[in-house]
Design a protein around this motif. Sequence first.
Motif, mmCIF file in Angstrom:
data_model
loop_
_atom_site.group_PDB
_atom_site.id
_atom_site.type_symbol
_atom_site.label_atom_id
_atom_site.label_comp_id
_atom_site.label_asym_id
_atom_site.label_seq_id
_atom_site.Cartn_x
_atom_site.Cartn_y
_atom_site.Cartn_z
ATOM 1 N N ALA A 117 0.819 -1.207 0.000
ATOM 2 C CA ALA A 117 0.000 0.000 0.000
ATOM 3 C C ALA A 117 0.855 1.259 0.000
ATOM 4 O O ALA A 117 0.479 2.281 -0.584
ATOM 5 N N SER A 118 2.017 1.198 0.669
ATOM 6 C CA SER A 118 2.909 2.362 0.719
ATOM 7 C C SER A 118 3.776 2.482 -0.524
ATOM 8 O O SER A 118 4.083 3.590 -0.976
ATOM 9 N N ALA A 119 4.196 1.332 -1.072
ATOM 10 C CA ALA A 119 5.142 1.353 -2.183
ATOM 11 C C ALA A 119 4.471 1.599 -3.531
ATOM 12 O O ALA A 119 5.103 2.162 -4.436
ATOM 13 N N ALA A 120 3.210 1.198 -3.681
ATOM 14 C CA ALA A 120 2.550 1.320 -4.983
ATOM 15 C C ALA A 120 2.506 2.771 -5.488
ATOM 16 O O ALA A 120 2.824 3.024 -6.664
ATOM 17 N N PRO A 121 2.131 3.760 -4.661
ATOM 18 C CA PRO A 121 2.148 5.134 -5.180
ATOM 19 C C PRO A 121 3.546 5.605 -5.557
ATOM 20 O O PRO A 121 3.710 6.365 -6.519
ATOM 21 N N LEU A 122 4.563 5.150 -4.810
ATOM 22 C CA LEU A 122 5.933 5.538 -5.133
ATOM 23 C C LEU A 122 6.381 4.925 -6.452
ATOM 24 O O LEU A 122 7.074 5.577 -7.251
ATOM 25 N N LEU A 123 5.982 3.668 -6.686
ATOM 26 C CA LEU A 123 6.304 3.046 -7.973
ATOM 27 C C LEU A 123 5.560 3.748 -9.103
ATOM 28 O O LEU A 123 6.085 3.897 -10.216
ATOM 29 N N GLY A 124 4.317 4.166 -8.831
ATOM 30 C CA GLY A 124 3.583 4.943 -9.825
ATOM 31 C C GLY A 124 4.271 6.268 -10.110
ATOM 32 O O GLY A 124 4.339 6.724 -11.261
ATOM 33 N N LEU A 125 4.810 6.891 -9.048
ATOM 34 C CA LEU A 125 5.555 8.140 -9.231
ATOM 35 C C LEU A 125 6.822 7.907 -10.047
ATOM 36 O O LEU A 125 7.192 8.747 -10.874
ATOM 37 N N LEU A 126 7.464 6.764 -9.815
ATOM 38 C CA LEU A 126 8.639 6.423 -10.616
ATOM 39 C C LEU A 126 8.268 6.337 -12.088
ATOM 40 O O LEU A 126 8.986 6.849 -12.960
ATOM 41 N N GLY A 127 7.126 5.690 -12.380
ATOM 42 C CA GLY A 127 6.668 5.613 -13.766
ATOM 43 C C GLY A 127 6.381 6.989 -14.339
ATOM 44 O O GLY A 127 6.647 7.271 -15.513
ATOM 45 N N THR A 128 5.843 7.883 -13.500
ATOM 46 C CA THR A 128 5.574 9.249 -13.950
ATOM 47 C C THR A 128 6.872 9.964 -14.325
ATOM 48 O O THR A 128 6.950 10.653 -15.352
ATOM 49 N N VAL A 129 7.884 9.799 -13.467
ATOM 50 C CA VAL A 129 9.181 10.431 -13.744
ATOM 51 C C VAL A 129 9.785 9.874 -15.029
ATOM 52 O O VAL A 129 10.316 10.630 -15.858
ATOM 53 N N VAL A 130 9.692 8.556 -15.210
ATOM 54 C CA VAL A 130 10.210 7.955 -16.445
ATOM 55 C C VAL A 130 9.470 8.506 -17.656
ATOM 56 O O VAL A 130 10.075 8.816 -18.700
ATOM 57 N N GLY A 131 8.148 8.646 -17.533
ATOM 58 C CA GLY A 131 7.366 9.213 -18.635
ATOM 59 C C GLY A 131 7.767 10.641 -18.944
ATOM 60 O O GLY A 131 7.874 11.038 -20.116
ATOM 61 N N LEU A 132 8.017 11.437 -17.896
ATOM 62 C CA LEU A 132 8.436 12.822 -18.116
ATOM 63 C C LEU A 132 9.807 12.879 -18.785
ATOM 64 O O LEU A 132 10.060 13.748 -19.639
ATOM 65 N N ILE A 133 10.684 11.971 -18.397
ATOM 66 C CA ILE A 133 12.002 11.914 -19.044
ATOM 67 C C ILE A 133 11.848 11.624 -20.540
ATOM 68 O O ILE A 133 12.519 12.226 -21.381
ATOM 69 N N GLU A 134 10.930 10.704 -20.861
ATOM 70 C CA GLU A 134 10.706 10.391 -22.268
ATOM 71 C C GLU A 134 10.081 11.570 -23.002
ATOM 72 O O GLU A 134 10.368 11.812 -24.180
ATOM 73 N N ILE A 135 9.220 12.331 -22.287
ATOM 74 C CA ILE A 135 8.621 13.511 -22.915
ATOM 75 C C ILE A 135 9.693 14.534 -23.257
ATOM 76 O O ILE A 135 9.744 15.079 -24.372
ATOM 77 N N PHE A 136 10.582 14.786 -22.307
ATOM 78 C CA PHE A 136 11.663 15.739 -22.576
ATOM 79 C C PHE A 136 12.634 15.189 -23.619
ATOM 80 O O PHE A 136 13.225 15.943 -24.397
ATOM 81 N N GLY A 137 12.780 13.857 -23.627
ATOM 82 C CA GLY A 137 13.661 13.268 -24.629
ATOM 83 C C GLY A 137 13.102 13.352 -26.035
ATOM 84 O O GLY A 137 13.835 13.201 -27.010
ATOM 85 N N SER A 138 11.785 13.554 -26.141
ATOM 86 C CA SER A 138 11.186 13.672 -27.468
ATOM 87 C C SER A 138 11.448 15.033 -28.099
ATOM 88 O O SER A 138 11.181 15.226 -29.287
ATOM 89 N N GLN A 139 11.964 15.981 -27.314
ATOM 90 C CA GLN A 139 12.286 17.303 -27.841
ATOM 91 C C GLN A 139 13.671 17.252 -28.478
ATOM 92 O O GLN A 139 14.663 17.079 -27.789
ATOM 93 N N THR A 140 13.729 17.386 -29.744
ATOM 94 C CA THR A 140 15.006 17.363 -30.472
ATOM 95 C C THR A 140 15.186 18.695 -31.184
ATOM 96 O O THR A 140 14.675 18.908 -32.290
ATOM 97 N N GLY A 141 15.888 19.593 -30.528
ATOM 98 C CA GLY A 141 16.094 20.901 -31.145
ATOM 99 C C GLY A 141 14.795 21.685 -31.204
ATOM 100 O O GLY A 141 14.142 21.945 -30.212
ATOM 101 N N THR A 142 14.407 22.046 -32.386
ATOM 102 C CA THR A 142 13.170 22.823 -32.565
ATOM 103 C C THR A 142 11.986 21.953 -32.923
ATOM 104 O O THR A 142 10.862 22.436 -33.006
ATOM 105 N N SER A 143 12.194 20.655 -33.132
ATOM 106 C CA SER A 143 11.108 19.750 -33.513
ATOM 107 C C SER A 143 10.758 18.818 -32.367
ATOM 108 O O SER A 143 11.526 18.642 -31.424
ATOM 109 N N THR A 144 9.570 18.237 -32.444
ATOM 110 C CA THR A 144 9.087 17.305 -31.431
ATOM 111 C C THR A 144 8.652 16.026 -32.098
ATOM 112 O O THR A 144 7.938 16.053 -33.107
ATOM 113 N N ASN A 145 9.097 14.896 -31.541
ATOM 114 C CA ASN A 145 8.687 13.599 -32.069
ATOM 115 C C ASN A 145 7.349 13.236 -31.434
ATOM 116 O O ASN A 145 7.278 12.928 -30.238
ATOM 117 N N PRO A 146 6.259 13.289 -32.198
ATOM 118 C CA PRO A 146 4.934 13.041 -31.599
ATOM 119 C C PRO A 146 4.776 11.631 -31.052
ATOM 120 O O PRO A 146 4.049 11.412 -30.078
#
Length: 211
Positions: A117-146
């Motif tokens: 019960a305590s770890a599940a939200p933290l693991l979900g937060l980890l997934g959120t951080v990974v998703g945000l990293i991928e979002i920022f990684g999709s920014q290549t210069g002036t273009s965005t990989n949809p």
Amino acid sequence: MLSIVEAAGWPIWPLIACSIAALAIILERLTTLRTAKVIPPRLLEEAITVSVASLPAPDTIDKLERNSPLGTVLAAGFRAARRPRASMESLREDLENSGRTVMHKLERYLNALGTVASAAPLLGLLGTVVGLIEIFGSQTGTSTNPTLLAHGISVALYNTAFGLIIAVPSLMFYRYFRGRVDDFGIELEQAARRLATHLQPQVEAAARTLS
């Protein structure tokens, strides 16, 4: 469901493992922590009735111990009363030790459920951080990989939602089982006191005979 898992990415797999563990613990505890299984009705009354004239035989005490957690506590009291030079102090001590052992068994897996019960939200937060990293990684210069942007958003949102979906019922059942165990503990303590009061005349009479 498979498409959701694929969209959520690798962070979903620890959450799936947590959900399986939580479901297994909940089902096991629902089966084990039933009132009829832990404290069978009329068992205490029957034990007291049987031991009015004399203490039960050893084989009867063994059957009582295997009956239920309450039977285990009552059997400890009868064994203490049957010992040579038994005293009320030793009888109460055996009842307390047996009660602690039974309570430990009733609390089995609850810490693991609380951890999920305590770890599940933290693991979900980890997934959120990974998703945000991928979002920022999709920014290549002036273009965005949809495609990468959409995948990053999916990873972030699915993992957050799945973590909460696991955590909320796990926490609810953890609190529910904790309450039941506490209630059982009070009932077992009251039963042990009743048995000690019932056996006191026999224990004291045996002590006077030996002295």
